[in-house]
Each structure stands twice: as structure tokens, then as C-alpha cells.
Scaffold this active site. Sequence first.
Site, PDB file in Angstrom:
ATOM      1  N   THR A 126     141.002  -1.462 -58.973  1.00 30.55           N
ATOM      2  CA  THR A 126     139.794  -2.350 -58.640  1.00 30.55           C
ATOM      3  C   THR A 126     138.412  -3.021 -59.055  1.00 30.55           C
ATOM      4  OG1 THR A 126     139.630  -0.255 -55.371  1.00 30.55           O
ATOM      5  CG2 THR A 126     138.069  -1.505 -56.733  1.00 30.55           C
ATOM      6  N   ASN A 175     152.125  -4.921 -52.661  1.00 27.92           N
ATOM      7  CA  ASN A 175     151.591  -3.438 -52.533  1.00 27.92           C
ATOM      8  C   ASN A 175     152.519  -2.257 -51.417  1.00 27.92           C
ATOM      9  OD1 ASN A 175     149.127  -4.488 -51.498  1.00 27.92           O
ATOM     10  ND2 ASN A 175     148.411  -2.165 -50.442  1.00 27.92           N
ATOM     11  N   GLN A 178     151.067  -2.803 -59.233  1.00 23.83           N
ATOM     12  CA  GLN A 178     152.763  -2.881 -58.240  1.00 23.83           C
ATOM     13  C   GLN A 178     153.815  -3.200 -59.423  1.00 23.83           C
ATOM     14  OE1 GLN A 178     152.535   0.255 -56.697  1.00 23.83           O
ATOM     15  NE2 GLN A 178     150.892   0.127 -55.252  1.00 23.83           N
ATOM     16  N   HIS A 200     146.680   5.710 -62.271  1.00 28.06           N
ATOM     17  CA  HIS A 200     147.982   6.130 -61.902  1.00 28.06           C
ATOM     18  C   HIS A 200     149.114   5.930 -61.047  1.00 28.06           C
ATOM     19  CE1 HIS A 200     146.203   5.364 -57.091  1.00 28.06           C
ATOM     20  NE2 HIS A 200     145.322   4.183 -58.434  1.00 28.06           N
ATOM     21  N   THR A 207     129.845   4.981 -71.855  1.00 25.52           N
ATOM     22  CA  THR A 207     130.823   5.538 -72.346  1.00 25.52           C
ATOM     23  C   THR A 207     132.334   5.236 -71.981  1.00 25.52           C
ATOM     24  OG1 THR A 207     128.761   7.595 -72.757  1.00 25.52           O
ATOM     25  CG2 THR A 207     131.023   7.693 -74.030  1.00 25.52           C
ATOM     26  N   CYS A 251     144.275   2.453 -49.801  1.00 20.04           N
ATOM     27  CA  CYS A 251     143.027   2.216 -49.303  1.00 20.04           C
ATOM     28  C   CYS A 251     142.738   1.674 -47.632  1.00 20.04           C
ATOM     29  CB  CYS A 251     142.556   1.125 -50.302  1.00 20.04           C
ATOM     30  SG  CYS A 251     142.905   1.508 -52.425  1.00 20.04           S
TER      31      CYS A 251
END
Length: 392
Positions: free
Chosen positions: A70, A149, A178, A200, A236, A325
Site C-alpha cells: 500500500t 489479486n 501478486q 508478506h 528509521t 482489504c
Amino acid sequence: MLYLDCAATTPPYDEVIDTIAEVMKTHYGNPSSIHGLGVQAEKLLHSAKEVIAGAIGVQPANIICTSGGTESNNLAIRGAAYHYQNRGKHLITTQIEHPSVKEVFYGLEREGFRVTYLPVNRNGCLELETVKEALCEDTILVSVMHVNNEIGTIQPVQAIGQLLAKYPKVLFHVDAVQGVAKLPFSPRAWGIDLCSVSAHKFRGPKGAGFLYRREGVQLKPLLVGGGQEDGLRSGTENVPLIVGMAKALRLSMQNLPEKLEHKYRLRRYLVDGIVSIPELTLMGSERNEEMAPHIVHFAFAGMKAEVVVHALEQRQMYISTKSACASEASDPSEVMLALGCTREQAVSGLRISFSDELQIEDMERFLLALREVVRELSPMLGKSSVKRGKQR
């Protein structure tokens, strides 16, 4: 238990979990610090980028680490639109993009940009001529996903990249979430300027991703502050997750041709089984070469998708509806509507997505359970709905 929702997320490799824990425990320095612990963290960060870059055939300097797909999509699309708006304010995308892409375009329209949403054919594939016809003097960006997707259709991104090579003022962005680690992917060879990836989806950690940026492409940053990631993503760096992402990508890319062949065998078996069930309608193409190896999508017209999902869940089999989502929303699938499906079909879409660790026996178990569920639920349908489901 049979997990068939890998397009939503994947279980991380054990080695990735161990690596993340080890980095968190022993290499906790800030990579921007000049002392020894900071230098160690910086070296790990650079090494991870080398692994990531090597996996897709680019240079480490091309990799911008983000929090996932995203953020990468937002940075690519907004960053390019804002930076190059002096060239023009026309943007091109498709009607079947992920929410993290199409919602960005909706927002840019409200800010005065003009967006063309290209249609796809019945199988969910974008025609190259449609892209060519949409280009104009004012166009500055084309954004097309590599693999849909929801349906699993492979888009002709390599051909689009070749087309756009003739338009040097037009940038090409690909949502490759994907596709990477599932299919061969070469952004440099395919003429891609920007592409988004999420860890992921290939058994890496959630909350990590990256954006590939071709040399010379300028972006307006969305986050400002310390100037990390070449000034494009301040904050960071999450070194443990980035290292874990690199390891997951390396492991996923190992023996990719063999994994690809295996998953296509699984897909073929699954597709044949679904087509044999009269109440179900396969979405996309039956031909493996037009579809991603890990996604199969079908409709059970007249039946709400979540009813089927929960019936299978009772049998410890886990599939999904549309994009994770948007899966909690009961609205019809925008992707299925774009394919020309009826509203009845578009609320009944179901997605199966799987890993290369499964075997034919797993698909046999699933198809047996699916046939049981269809037999149980079919009496709830009117005869007209069942007849419509038989049409292909």
C-alpha cells in the site's frame, strides 16, 4: 486444516522468523547512528537490499524500503504525479486495480488530475491497443498491476513496457505484489520505471515491502523528516523486517521454475474440478498461460460468498472472497463487474489461492468439501439461479 488464502497473506518461513528475532535481539542499532552498533545495522540493511535487488535483477540503489504494498503504491503514484505534473496531469490505470491503487487515483482526481480507467476483456485481461489509444500529450503515468489479486489474470506488462518505451515522458508503474516470487519478473528488461512489492505475500513479515525505482525517476516524498531511503521515505528503517523480507524473497525465488510447474499442475486439477460442478462458474481463463499459478476464482451465482466461506471454514478449509482489504464489505466485486458479470455473480465470487507446498491430494480434499458445500447450499437457490450458474 487446509489454508487456501495465500493471496491475502502467507505464513512466514521458520527461517525468516528466526532471522527477524536474531536481528532484533543482537543488531538493534539505528542504521543512521555513526557508532559500531549503528554501522552493523547499516551493513545489514545494505546486504538485505543487495539480496532484494539481485532477486529481481536491479541495483541496491533502486530499492526503497517501505511498510508494504500500500505504501509503495501510494509513493509511486502520488510521488510521480506530484513531481511531474508540470509535464501534464493525465494518468492511466485499469478498472480492476487493487484498492491501494484505485483509491489513490480517486484522490488525485479530486485534486485536479484527469484519470482514464481502462476496461478489460471478459477474462480480466487488458488489451494493449486500449493502452495505446488512451495515451495523449498530457499523459505522465500509466499504472497496471502484474497479476490481478482477485481473479489471477496476468496482465501484459512486458508488452506495455515495450509500448511505453516510445513515450519517454510517460512513466510506467506496476503493482507487482501478486507477481514477484510467483512468476518470472524483470522490471529493468520490461521497461518498468516503478514497481511495488509486499513481503508478506511471499512468506515474509507483514509491515515490510519495497518500491523499485529506475535510475533517473524523481518522486515527491510522502513522508519527510530524517531523509532516509534517499530522502524518499523518512523514518528509521525497520532493519529486522527488511532483513526478514530479503531472506523470504531469496527462499521463495529458489527453484522458481520447478515451483511454477508444480503450482500450475495444482491449478489445472483445481480448475477441472470446479468446471465440473454445474452450479459454479470459473472466472478468468481456463488456460494456465493466461493466469497466475496460485489463484483460482469462481462464482456461485445466487449464493453470498461469505456463506460458502464459512461453510468451508467449518471443514477447516480457508478461502476468501475478494481482496482481503475489501473482503468484509458485502458490496459486489468491482473486478467482477468490470469483467461483465451480473450483480448476482459479483456478490458470489470466491478466491482460492495456494502455496507450492500443497499437493494434488490437498486439492482432492478441497474439491470433495466444495462439492459437499454446494450440495448443501443449492436447495437455498431458486431454479433460475442454478441454471444461470451453468452458463459458461
